[in-house]
Design a protein around this motif. Structure first.
Motif, mmCIF file in Angstrom:
data_model
loop_
_atom_site.group_PDB
_atom_site.id
_atom_site.type_symbol
_atom_site.label_atom_id
_atom_site.label_comp_id
_atom_site.label_asym_id
_atom_site.label_seq_id
_atom_site.Cartn_x
_atom_site.Cartn_y
_atom_site.Cartn_z
ATOM 1 N N TYR A 171 0.794 -1.213 -0.036
ATOM 2 C CA TYR A 171 -0.042 -0.131 0.080
ATOM 3 C C TYR A 171 0.731 1.291 0.115
ATOM 4 N N ALA A 172 2.105 1.200 0.428
ATOM 5 C CA ALA A 172 2.716 2.387 0.360
ATOM 6 C C ALA A 172 3.449 3.076 -0.952
ATOM 7 N N PRO A 173 3.346 4.386 -0.934
ATOM 8 C CA PRO A 173 4.064 5.006 -2.230
ATOM 9 C C PRO A 173 5.134 4.378 -2.338
ATOM 10 N N SER A 174 5.692 4.505 -3.699
ATOM 11 C CA SER A 174 6.660 3.745 -4.222
ATOM 12 C C SER A 174 8.027 4.071 -3.346
ATOM 13 N N ASP A 175 8.041 5.443 -2.863
ATOM 14 C CA ASP A 175 9.401 5.795 -2.290
ATOM 15 C C ASP A 175 9.532 5.614 -0.756
ATOM 16 N N LYS A 176 8.273 4.552 -0.397
ATOM 17 C CA LYS A 176 8.108 4.193 0.978
ATOM 18 C C LYS A 176 7.900 2.731 1.159
ATOM 19 N N ARG A 177 8.444 2.005 0.434
ATOM 20 C CA ARG A 177 8.169 0.466 0.231
ATOM 21 C C ARG A 177 9.019 -0.192 1.312
ATOM 22 N N GLU A 214 8.120 -8.078 -2.664
ATOM 23 C CA GLU A 214 8.241 -7.749 -4.135
ATOM 24 C C GLU A 214 6.802 -8.343 -4.851
ATOM 25 N N SER A 215 6.642 -8.023 -6.036
ATOM 26 C CA SER A 215 5.330 -8.514 -6.631
ATOM 27 C C SER A 215 5.648 -8.716 -8.309
ATOM 28 N N THR A 216 4.628 -9.316 -8.932
ATOM 29 C CA THR A 216 4.899 -9.361 -10.260
ATOM 30 C C THR A 216 5.068 -8.053 -10.987
ATOM 31 N N GLY A 217 6.452 -8.099 -11.400
ATOM 32 C CA GLY A 217 6.933 -6.748 -12.354
ATOM 33 C C GLY A 217 7.769 -5.884 -11.428
ATOM 34 N N MET A 218 7.617 -6.198 -10.070
ATOM 35 C CA MET A 218 8.104 -5.264 -8.955
ATOM 36 C C MET A 218 9.206 -6.043 -8.450
ATOM 37 N N PRO A 219 10.757 -6.196 -8.647
ATOM 38 C CA PRO A 219 11.432 -6.801 -7.645
ATOM 39 C C PRO A 219 11.685 -6.351 -6.333
ATOM 40 N N PRO A 220 12.415 -6.956 -5.450
ATOM 41 C CA PRO A 220 12.850 -6.389 -4.110
ATOM 42 C C PRO A 220 13.660 -5.060 -4.278
ATOM 43 N N ASP A 221 13.400 -3.965 -3.609
ATOM 44 C CA ASP A 221 14.005 -2.904 -3.468
ATOM 45 C C ASP A 221 15.532 -3.293 -2.792
ATOM 46 N N LEU A 222 16.223 -3.865 -3.281
ATOM 47 C CA LEU A 222 17.728 -4.494 -2.697
ATOM 48 C C LEU A 222 18.606 -3.656 -3.287
ATOM 49 N N LYS A 223 19.429 -2.952 -2.210
ATOM 50 C CA LYS A 223 20.712 -2.235 -2.604
ATOM 51 C C LYS A 223 21.727 -2.576 -1.518
ATOM 52 N N ILE A 224 22.821 -2.980 -2.211
ATOM 53 C CA ILE A 224 24.108 -3.576 -1.492
ATOM 54 C C ILE A 224 25.044 -2.587 -1.381
ATOM 55 N N ALA A 256 20.465 -4.583 -6.688
ATOM 56 C CA ALA A 256 20.637 -6.040 -6.988
ATOM 57 C C ALA A 256 19.212 -6.555 -7.539
ATOM 58 N N PRO A 257 19.277 -6.435 -8.816
ATOM 59 C CA PRO A 257 18.040 -6.828 -9.652
ATOM 60 C C PRO A 257 17.685 -8.389 -9.338
ATOM 61 N N TRP A 258 17.204 -8.748 -8.251
ATOM 62 C CA TRP A 258 16.923 -10.194 -8.189
ATOM 63 C C TRP A 258 15.284 -10.295 -7.966
ATOM 64 N N SER A 259 14.805 -11.520 -8.403
ATOM 65 C CA SER A 259 13.304 -11.597 -8.262
ATOM 66 C C SER A 259 13.167 -13.132 -8.173
ATOM 67 N N MET A 260 11.939 -13.612 -7.663
ATOM 68 C CA MET A 260 11.681 -14.673 -7.435
ATOM 69 C C MET A 260 11.057 -15.195 -8.824
ATOM 70 N N PRO A 261 10.996 -16.548 -8.939
ATOM 71 C CA PRO A 261 10.404 -17.213 -10.139
ATOM 72 C C PRO A 261 9.037 -16.663 -10.469
ATOM 73 N N ALA A 262 8.481 -16.867 -11.529
ATOM 74 C CA ALA A 262 7.369 -16.451 -12.079
ATOM 75 C C ALA A 262 6.074 -17.259 -11.192
ATOM 76 N N GLY A 263 5.064 -16.284 -11.423
ATOM 77 C CA GLY A 263 3.882 -16.640 -10.507
ATOM 78 C C GLY A 263 3.794 -15.800 -9.100
ATOM 79 N N ARG A 264 2.675 -16.079 -8.554
ATOM 80 C CA ARG A 264 2.281 -15.006 -7.570
ATOM 81 C C ARG A 264 2.012 -16.036 -6.256
ATOM 82 N N VAL A 265 2.629 -17.288 -6.056
ATOM 83 C CA VAL A 265 2.319 -17.954 -4.940
ATOM 84 C C VAL A 265 3.159 -17.331 -3.701
ATOM 85 N N GLU A 266 2.909 -17.452 -2.621
ATOM 86 C CA GLU A 266 3.605 -16.846 -1.386
ATOM 87 C C GLU A 266 4.823 -17.942 -1.415
#
Length: 757
Positions: free
Chosen positions: A246-252, A414-424, A461-471
């Protein structure tokens, strides 16, 4: 203080401090220091604090407070005390408190709370009283500008602190108006909310959906539980995903704050003073590992002398300011880690073993804090130990390198089309340039940078889960490679959560198996519900959710006690949600027709003492009920500690392989807490927390029977694990939260089914 040499973790040999300390302590003078303006970071003791109940301390109180080193004091900013005449505000008592705290290097967390009879009885619900409360909050923000105050909007609005009864729409309206007023008065103010009692998921959803996250700097929660403090990590992870939804994109990655949480040492209770001391330090430490940088322990001081009154014994000092063990443990943890940043939880073979790595700034000052969280650990093993890591220790170089590679603690969303906001961030503490890499697994992503001596590089770090929306809850491993060589010490895997999942619940309904879909993200969905017996497909049904729809239903053929599984697939065949192979078996003891003699009753408990059970007749289920027969529990709780349980006159066994019990509960939004209890073969009692009765009408409730979601357990093996045959002690227990004024309400129960493996 006990100092000793330890053949330590990972072959270390260093100076260890065991946080078990003597009962006398030297006087420490108050210390003034810079008070941060924003929310605390992962540095000790910026986010370590306690609740207080005073504006003017008693003689010697601030000196004792300073002795521990607490950095935050949470206190009610009572509207009715500040505004005793319409439009006029007197903050003088809170000015005195703010100054007292400043002198000892602490800051206030002020709760903007409670009603004002000048405008309305109870909580501010009318437009006039909401506007008046918002003006009061704006005046407070302007008055305390620049003094490091954290403001919190209300206290536990999901239970009786919202009068006359909890209402998420009413609270959300107040919180939005208040947040806008605070930020208008001081755009740089620090504002948190909603301070819920426990993880009230539906209440959180309602508040977030109303748009409050747009105005907040952090989300506060009170994670009370009877379990060990480490058990909150799973709830924090779920809350992280909910915020990101629900958060704005800059507050995820908006901070999560534990703004109240403690353990009472009431006489005869499950928590001893020694255990409270361990739990306080472990709470602070485990919260840091979950990315929760502010942790307020409830309470600073005992609230009264009655040995049997639960509310009197949350304190870290006694009414005369004599330290309890919790005070001493807090003091020594802060002393040992003052100025140290939390860097990583280290991977261990046993998840009950905790290894936290701390570093002072960017230098080579490293410490490890270790303990075991399982109940069978000895007192010494269960008590956090601080080990200084010296340059002569074999693991020093790899620990320093690991501390120099940083990412946010806690779960990622993360969600479909939105990878985790991960910075290292890679920081090189050495004298030569190195290429440093982070290998993030499943599928592996290689993120790295060449870092000159003393320099810092931050890489997405542009990592994301495999396809699908299962938890998915599989841990995501991270390996650090420094100069071509993997470090010998690994951090804990990443905890990544999906935020656009759809969850399933199944309940038999006469000739059908009804599927209930929860779609919190409210995204459009077209797919198929597939019923399987083994690998054989028994039936398929289309499932469609329109954009904006939060819930949906689908109906499959009734399995008639056969073992079946249900798979929800999207239009591409990806698994979205899965119900594992199960049988759905009605509770045989539940009456299938109206009768006065059901063999059930409900028992009222007064101050934990049982009264004589009252027979519980079965009544015709009301119109639009999911079942044909219902049990109705009408209760009245006088002030004080009261609860009522649904019990049976005969032994009430649970089927051998039952994983859960599902049933329908009709509530009236009383705000009282709903729980359940069962026992295992050793006599150990498990209490399951099912949340607040904060809804109106019918709702499905699932009671897990496998030892998960346990609020507290006691007796028997006393290890938190289910052993052998189980039987019900109290299928549903209603616990009053209206202990000052009492409460009166009723619940109906119908259609209970076991989910059996």
């Amino acid at each position: 203080m006990i100092l000793e040499q330890m053949s330590g973790v990972f072959g270390l040999f260093g100076s260890m401090v065991l946080l078990t300390i003597p009962q006398t302590i030297p006087q420490t003078p108050p210390r003034a220091q810079r008070i941060p303006e924003s929310l605390p970071g992962p540095i000790v003791p910026e986010g370590f604090g306690v609740n207080i109940h005073f504006t003017d301390p008693q003689p010697g109180e601030m000196e004792r407070f300073a002795e521990a080193g607490y950095a935050v004091a949470r206190m009610d900013l009572f509207w009715h005390q500040v505004e005793t005449e319409k439009g006029k505000y007197d903050f003088s008592a809170y000015d005195r408190l703010t100054e007292s705290l400043r002198k000892v290097g602490a800051r206030p967390l002020f709760i903007l709370d409670y009603g004002n009879d000048l405008y309305e009885k109870g909580s501010p619900r009318s437009p006039e009283s909401r506007a008046a409360f918002a003006r009061f909050a704006g005046a407070a923000a302007a008055h305390f500008r620049g003094k490091g105050v954290i403001f919190e909007i209300w206290n536990e609005p999901n239970i009786h602190f919202w009068q006359p009864s909890p209402d998420v729409a009413q609270y959300s309206a107040l919180a939005l108006e208040t947040a806008k007023a605070v930020k208008a008065a001081d755009p740089r103010s620090t504002l948190i909310a909603p301070g819920l009692s426990g993880f009230g998921w539906e209440f959180f959803e309602g508040v977030f959906r109303a748009g409050l996250l747009q105005y907040l700097d952090g989300v506060s929660v009170h994670p009370y539980r009877g379990q060990e403090p480490e058990s909150a990590a799973e709830d924090f992870a779920r809350l992280r995903a909910l915020i990101a939804r629900y958060a704005p994109s800059d507050k995820r990655q908006m901070p999560i704050l534990s703004s109240e949480w403690g353990y009472s040492t009431v006489e005869g209770g499950p928590i001893s003073e020694a255990t409270q001391a361990r739990y306080l330090t472990r709470m602070w430490l485990a919260n840091l590992a979950s990315g929760v940088h502010l942790s307020i322990f409830y309470d600073w001081k005992e609230d009264g002398p009655d040995p049997k009154e639960n509310e009197h014994h949350f304190g870290t000092v006694r009414p005369d300011l004599t330290p309890k063990p919790a005070f001493l443990a807090a003091k020594h943890l802060i002393a040992e880690l003052r100025g140290y940043h939390f860097r990583h939880r280290l991977k261990t073979a046993n998840p009950e073993e905790w290894r936290l790595l701390f570093q002072k700034g960017d230098a080579g000052d490293l410490k490890l804090v270790t303990w075991r969280a399982d109940r069978k650990a000895s007192d010494a093993e269960a008590t956090p130990k601080v080990t200084a890591v010296t340059k002569t220790d074999p693991a020093f170089r790899d620990l320093l390198r690991l501390a120099s590679v940083r990412w946010p603690a806690g779960a990622l969303a993360e969600s479909t089309g939105m990878p985790p906001d991960l910075k290292i961030t890679f920081q090189n503490p050495e004298t030569e340039e190195h290429r440093v890499r982070a290998l993030i697994g499943g599928p592996t992503v290689d993120v790295g940078a060449s870092v000159p001596p003393g320099a810092t590089r931050t890489v997405a770090a542009p990592w994301s889960m495999p396809a699908g929306r299962v938890e998915r809850r599989e841990p995501v491993p991270v390996t650090i490679v420094w100069g071509g060589q993997p470090l010998s010490i690994e951090p804990m895997p990443l905890n990544v959560r999906r935020i656009d999942t759809i969850s399933l619940t199944a309940l038999p309904a006469q000739t059908d198996l009804a599927l209930f879909l929860e779609n919190p993200a409210r995204t459009a969905f077209d797919g198929t519900a597939v019923l399987k017996a083994g690998e054989k497909v028994v039936a398929r049904r289309p499932v469609t959710l329109k954009a904006g729809e939060e819930r949906g239903r689908a109906f499959l053929p009734h399995p008639k006690a056969a073992t079946v599984s249900v798979v929800l697939q999207d239009e591409k065949g990806n698994e979205i949600s899965v119900l594992p192979p199960s049988r759905y078996v009605p509770m045989s003891e539940f009456p299938n027709r109206p009768t006065a003699d059901t063999g059930f009753g409900y028992t009222l408990f007064v101050e934990n003492a049982a009264r004589k059970p009252t027979p519980l007749p079965a009544v015709p289920a009301p119109d639009r009920s999911p079942g044909e027969t219902a049990l109705r529990i009408a209760y009245r709780f006088d002030p004080g500690w009261r609860y009522a349980g649904w019990t049976s006159e005969k032994p009430w066994p649970i089927p051998e392989k039952a994983r859960a019990l599902t049933l329908w509960v009709h509530a009236t939004a009383s705000g009282d807490m709903l729980r359940s209890r069962f026992r295992d073969a050793t006599g150990q009692t498990f209490q399951i927390d099912l949340g607040a009765l904060d809804w109106k009408g019918w709702k499905t409730v699932t009671i897990p029977l496998d030892g998960t979601r346990v609020g507290v357990s006691w007796g028997g093996a006393n290890d938190g694990k289910v052993h052998g045959a189980r039987h019900w002690e109290t299928l549903l227990l209603i616990d009053s939260v209206h202990r000052t004024n009492g409460s009166e309400s009723a619940v109906l129960i119908t259609a209970p089914y076991y989910v059996i493996e």
